[in-house]
Motif scaffolding. Sequence first.
Motif, PDB file in Angstrom:
ATOM      1  N   LYS A   1       6.813   1.083   5.728  1.00  0.00           N
ATOM      2  CA  LYS A   1       7.851   0.340   5.018  1.00  0.00           C
ATOM      3  C   LYS A   1       8.961   1.319   4.627  1.00  0.00           C
ATOM      4  O   LYS A   1      10.129   1.063   4.852  1.00  0.00           O
ATOM      5  CB  LYS A   1       7.264  -0.329   3.775  1.00  0.00           C
ATOM      6  CG  LYS A   1       8.252  -1.112   2.959  1.00  0.00           C
ATOM      7  CD  LYS A   1       7.563  -1.779   1.777  1.00  0.00           C
ATOM      8  CE  LYS A   1       8.564  -2.533   0.921  1.00  0.00           C
ATOM      9  NZ  LYS A   1       7.902  -3.099  -0.269  1.00  0.00           N
TER      10      LYS A   1
ATOM     11  N   MET B   1       0.850  -1.175   0.000  1.00  0.00           N
ATOM     12  CA  MET B   1       0.000   0.000   0.000  1.00  0.00           C
ATOM     13  C   MET B   1       0.888   1.228   0.000  1.00  0.00           C
ATOM     14  O   MET B   1       1.862   1.286   0.747  1.00  0.00           O
ATOM     15  CB  MET B   1      -0.872  -0.046   1.258  1.00  0.00           C
ATOM     16  CG  MET B   1      -1.789   1.109   1.452  1.00  0.00           C
ATOM     17  SD  MET B   1      -3.198   0.872   0.367  1.00  0.00           S
ATOM     18  CE  MET B   1      -3.870   2.481   0.292  1.00  0.00           C
ATOM     19  N   GLN B   2       0.567   2.193  -0.845  1.00  0.00           N
ATOM     20  CA  GLN B   2       1.347   3.422  -0.856  1.00  0.00           C
ATOM     21  C   GLN B   2       0.450   4.635  -1.067  1.00  0.00           C
ATOM     22  O   GLN B   2      -0.626   4.538  -1.646  1.00  0.00           O
ATOM     23  CB  GLN B   2       2.448   3.372  -1.900  1.00  0.00           C
ATOM     24  CG  GLN B   2       2.031   3.661  -3.308  1.00  0.00           C
ATOM     25  CD  GLN B   2       3.229   3.760  -4.249  1.00  0.00           C
ATOM     26  OE1 GLN B   2       4.357   3.478  -3.901  1.00  0.00           O
ATOM     27  NE2 GLN B   2       2.974   4.161  -5.474  1.00  0.00           N
TER      28      GLN B   2
ATOM     29  N   PRO C   1       2.252   0.950   9.958  1.00  0.00           N
ATOM     30  CA  PRO C   1       3.309  -0.017   9.635  1.00  0.00           C
ATOM     31  C   PRO C   1       4.144   0.482   8.452  1.00  0.00           C
ATOM     32  O   PRO C   1       4.017  -0.003   7.329  1.00  0.00           O
ATOM     33  CB  PRO C   1       2.512  -1.269   9.285  1.00  0.00           C
ATOM     34  CG  PRO C   1       1.215  -0.729   8.716  1.00  0.00           C
ATOM     35  CD  PRO C   1       0.945   0.546   9.465  1.00  0.00           C
TER      36      PRO C   1
ATOM     37  N   GLN D   1       5.081   4.369   1.865  1.00  0.00           N
ATOM     38  CA  GLN D   1       4.776   2.967   1.615  1.00  0.00           C
ATOM     39  C   GLN D   1       4.531   2.274   2.953  1.00  0.00           C
ATOM     40  O   GLN D   1       5.322   2.432   3.890  1.00  0.00           O
ATOM     41  CB  GLN D   1       5.925   2.279   0.887  1.00  0.00           C
ATOM     42  CG  GLN D   1       6.091   2.752  -0.535  1.00  0.00           C
ATOM     43  CD  GLN D   1       7.175   1.980  -1.250  1.00  0.00           C
ATOM     44  OE1 GLN D   1       8.323   1.994  -0.837  1.00  0.00           O
ATOM     45  NE2 GLN D   1       6.794   1.301  -2.323  1.00  0.00           N
ATOM     46  N   LEU D   2       3.445   1.526   3.000  1.00  0.00           N
ATOM     47  CA  LEU D   2       3.098   0.782   4.204  1.00  0.00           C
ATOM     48  C   LEU D   2       3.333  -0.701   3.977  1.00  0.00           C
ATOM     49  O   LEU D   2       3.182  -1.207   2.858  1.00  0.00           O
ATOM     50  CB  LEU D   2       1.633   1.021   4.574  1.00  0.00           C
ATOM     51  CG  LEU D   2       1.216   2.472   4.789  1.00  0.00           C
ATOM     52  CD1 LEU D   2      -0.281   2.546   5.059  1.00  0.00           C
ATOM     53  CD2 LEU D   2       1.998   3.104   5.920  1.00  0.00           C
ATOM     54  N   GLN D   3       3.678  -1.402   5.045  1.00  0.00           N
ATOM     55  CA  GLN D   3       3.880  -2.844   4.949  1.00  0.00           C
ATOM     56  C   GLN D   3       2.560  -3.564   4.720  1.00  0.00           C
ATOM     57  O   GLN D   3       2.501  -4.540   3.966  1.00  0.00           O
ATOM     58  CB  GLN D   3       4.547  -3.357   6.223  1.00  0.00           C
ATOM     59  CG  GLN D   3       5.943  -2.818   6.409  1.00  0.00           C
ATOM     60  CD  GLN D   3       6.521  -3.171   7.762  1.00  0.00           C
ATOM     61  OE1 GLN D   3       5.895  -3.823   8.582  1.00  0.00           O
ATOM     62  NE2 GLN D   3       7.748  -2.730   8.002  1.00  0.00           N
ATOM     63  N   VAL D   4       1.522  -3.087   5.375  1.00  0.00           N
ATOM     64  CA  VAL D   4       0.167  -3.641   5.217  1.00  0.00           C
ATOM     65  C   VAL D   4      -0.810  -2.472   5.163  1.00  0.00           C
ATOM     66  O   VAL D   4      -0.539  -1.412   5.716  1.00  0.00           O
ATOM     67  CB  VAL D   4      -0.210  -4.603   6.377  1.00  0.00           C
ATOM     68  CG1 VAL D   4       0.660  -5.834   6.376  1.00  0.00           C
ATOM     69  CG2 VAL D   4      -0.134  -3.905   7.714  1.00  0.00           C
ATOM     70  N   PRO D   5      -1.950  -2.655   4.493  1.00  0.00           N
ATOM     71  CA  PRO D   5      -2.937  -1.575   4.436  1.00  0.00           C
ATOM     72  C   PRO D   5      -3.464  -1.217   5.827  1.00  0.00           C
ATOM     73  O   PRO D   5      -3.535  -2.060   6.720  1.00  0.00           O
ATOM     74  CB  PRO D   5      -4.056  -2.150   3.572  1.00  0.00           C
ATOM     75  CG  PRO D   5      -3.432  -3.268   2.813  1.00  0.00           C
ATOM     76  CD  PRO D   5      -2.349  -3.811   3.692  1.00  0.00           C
TER      77      PRO D   5
END
Length: 133
Positions: free
Chosen positions: A29, A1-2, A27, A45-49
């Motif tokens: 990234k 997710m970004q 979370p 940028q996220l590791q998970v939504p």
Amino acid sequence: MQYLYYFANTSLVVRLLTYLSKQVIFPLKSVTVIYLVDRWVVRIQLQVPLPTHRALDFEAFLKENGYLYSLTTPIARPVREALAGLDAGLSVTAVMEKYHVVVVSHGALQLANVENFRSSFVEGLGYCPPSLV
């Protein structure tokens, strides 16, 4: 997710990065900050939504302070290529040399990099352009 947004000046970027630093539930990234002559582009940028309600809150915050940045326009080509280069593992220096954009920060959240960049740039110019306010 970004999330990919642009901001008119340094103060708004600092506000965003400060907001992110206080959100323990994010979370992250990576956070990429690119300075263009007339704006700042920030990719988060996220590791998970995020959960839906948190995502909506975050998007509202982003829309209050910046604008959605589209990589599909011809003028966005250097930013698109720079982000792809960073994703491919190129160093920040290599990306800046190859795509002629200023990558102020990439990777972990680094608020100090933005503030140091602004100070150095303004000191070198001898005045503060609107995008560095």
